[in-house]
Design a protein around this motif. Sequence first.
Motif, PDB file in Angstrom:
ATOM      1  N   PRO A 234     -32.364   1.748  -2.781  1.00 40.51           N
ATOM      2  CA  PRO A 234     -31.847   0.540  -2.140  1.00 40.51           C
ATOM      3  C   PRO A 234     -32.675   0.048  -0.958  1.00 40.51           C
ATOM      4  O   PRO A 234     -33.528   0.758  -0.423  1.00 40.51           O
ATOM      5  CB  PRO A 234     -30.459   0.977  -1.667  1.00 40.51           C
ATOM      6  N   ALA A 235     -32.383  -1.204  -0.570  1.00 39.94           N
ATOM      7  CA  ALA A 235     -33.018  -1.784   0.613  1.00 39.94           C
ATOM      8  C   ALA A 235     -32.519  -1.080   1.870  1.00 39.94           C
ATOM      9  O   ALA A 235     -31.330  -0.784   2.001  1.00 39.94           O
ATOM     10  CB  ALA A 235     -32.697  -3.272   0.692  1.00 39.94           C
ATOM     11  N   THR A 236     -33.437  -0.809   2.780  1.00 41.58           N
ATOM     12  CA  THR A 236     -33.058  -0.250   4.088  1.00 41.58           C
ATOM     13  C   THR A 236     -33.041  -1.327   5.161  1.00 41.58           C
ATOM     14  O   THR A 236     -32.615  -1.082   6.287  1.00 41.58           O
ATOM     15  CB  THR A 236     -34.031   0.862   4.510  1.00 41.58           C
ATOM     16  N   ALA A 237     -33.534  -2.530   4.804  1.00 45.73           N
ATOM     17  CA  ALA A 237     -33.586  -3.642   5.754  1.00 45.73           C
ATOM     18  C   ALA A 237     -33.540  -4.946   4.978  1.00 45.73           C
ATOM     19  O   ALA A 237     -33.836  -4.986   3.770  1.00 45.73           O
ATOM     20  CB  ALA A 237     -34.851  -3.577   6.605  1.00 45.73           C
ATOM     21  N   PHE A 238     -33.171  -6.024   5.683  1.00 43.81           N
ATOM     22  CA  PHE A 238     -33.101  -7.345   5.068  1.00 43.81           C
ATOM     23  C   PHE A 238     -33.880  -8.368   5.898  1.00 43.81           C
ATOM     24  O   PHE A 238     -33.863  -8.337   7.125  1.00 43.81           O
ATOM     25  CB  PHE A 238     -31.656  -7.831   4.961  1.00 43.81           C
ATOM     26  N   PHE A 239     -34.549  -9.266   5.176  1.00 42.64           N
ATOM     27  CA  PHE A 239     -35.130 -10.467   5.783  1.00 42.64           C
ATOM     28  C   PHE A 239     -34.460 -11.638   5.090  1.00 42.64           C
ATOM     29  O   PHE A 239     -34.650 -11.851   3.890  1.00 42.64           O
ATOM     30  CB  PHE A 239     -36.640 -10.493   5.587  1.00 42.64           C
ATOM     31  N   THR A 240     -33.648 -12.386   5.816  1.00 44.50           N
ATOM     32  CA  THR A 240     -32.886 -13.492   5.230  1.00 44.50           C
ATOM     33  C   THR A 240     -33.527 -14.815   5.612  1.00 44.50           C
ATOM     34  O   THR A 240     -33.810 -15.067   6.784  1.00 44.50           O
ATOM     35  CB  THR A 240     -31.425 -13.444   5.696  1.00 44.50           C
TER      36      THR A 240
END
Length: 330
Positions: A234-240
Amino acid sequence: MKAIADRVGVSIKSVSRVLNGEGGASPETANRILATAEEMGFRRNELARGLRQGSRTNTIGLVLKESSTRFFVELIRGIEDVAERHELLVVTATSRSSDQEKATLLALSSRRVDGLLIVPASFDQAYLRPEQAAGLPLVFIDRPPAGIAVDAVLSDCFGGGYAAAAHLMENGHRRIGVIGGFASAYTVSERLRGYRAAFETHGIRVDRNLIRLDTEGASEAEAAADELLDLADPATAFFTLGNHCTVGAIRSLRARGISNDRALVGVENMELADMLEPPLTVVTHDISDMGRIATERLLARINGDDSTPQVVILPTRIIPRGSGEIPSAR
């Protein structure tokens, strides 16, 4: 008018008189001219008539892609700062589709505004070439024009995307999920290009499974965040890449109780961003300044500047508040 005259078999002068309501033709001829004009999509251009008379209205038009976000509030503030100093009236209208954008812009131009500021919703503005040829100044904001060469004031979306991804990498993240709106939008594609460039610079392969685009509204963005969190790796961080994407990601993280375990960097400020838990880290630029620069550019064109069209790109910066500084646990 020449095409109409050729088809009807009359002189250009006769066509001009009929279209301008000056008479001088028989009812039968006038009806044929009007019917042919309508069939060919001819629109009497009040702008050109006004320019020939040398008149000014001290009015500029502003057409926005939408008007409900903080971005547009700050943008309008910058535009009105300049307009007030120059005693200009700003007529604001919104467009949510390509057809509505075209109809709105052509309606404003026919009402003889002195110039137009445009945050485009469509992907082709070639229909504005006749307005440009008639002398109507145009300046695009936030997204560049397509099909027409005019001034534009943009933010460094590529640089912002690069900075956001690099910032998260500095805190150990390699599984950085991206959630964005329409992939065809300039702002989305440029931010994603910056994101990819940051990975390349750091020698890390981009996993396409971590990218979710074409989301509409916070609910779709939340579903996209859920998908990224449910991956086997899974993703450990998000860039929205937009406010609705940020809201969706926050909802997903809160529903799982992991807001303090996953890093998040959003694009542009949003209401109460500093009051969230953790406070929201964003990559942004001076939006009011964008409005001021665009309006000054439009005024220069109105006052006779006929230089080559310019593209002004404003720098972006990261405002670290906490959410983007959460380190990777892996």
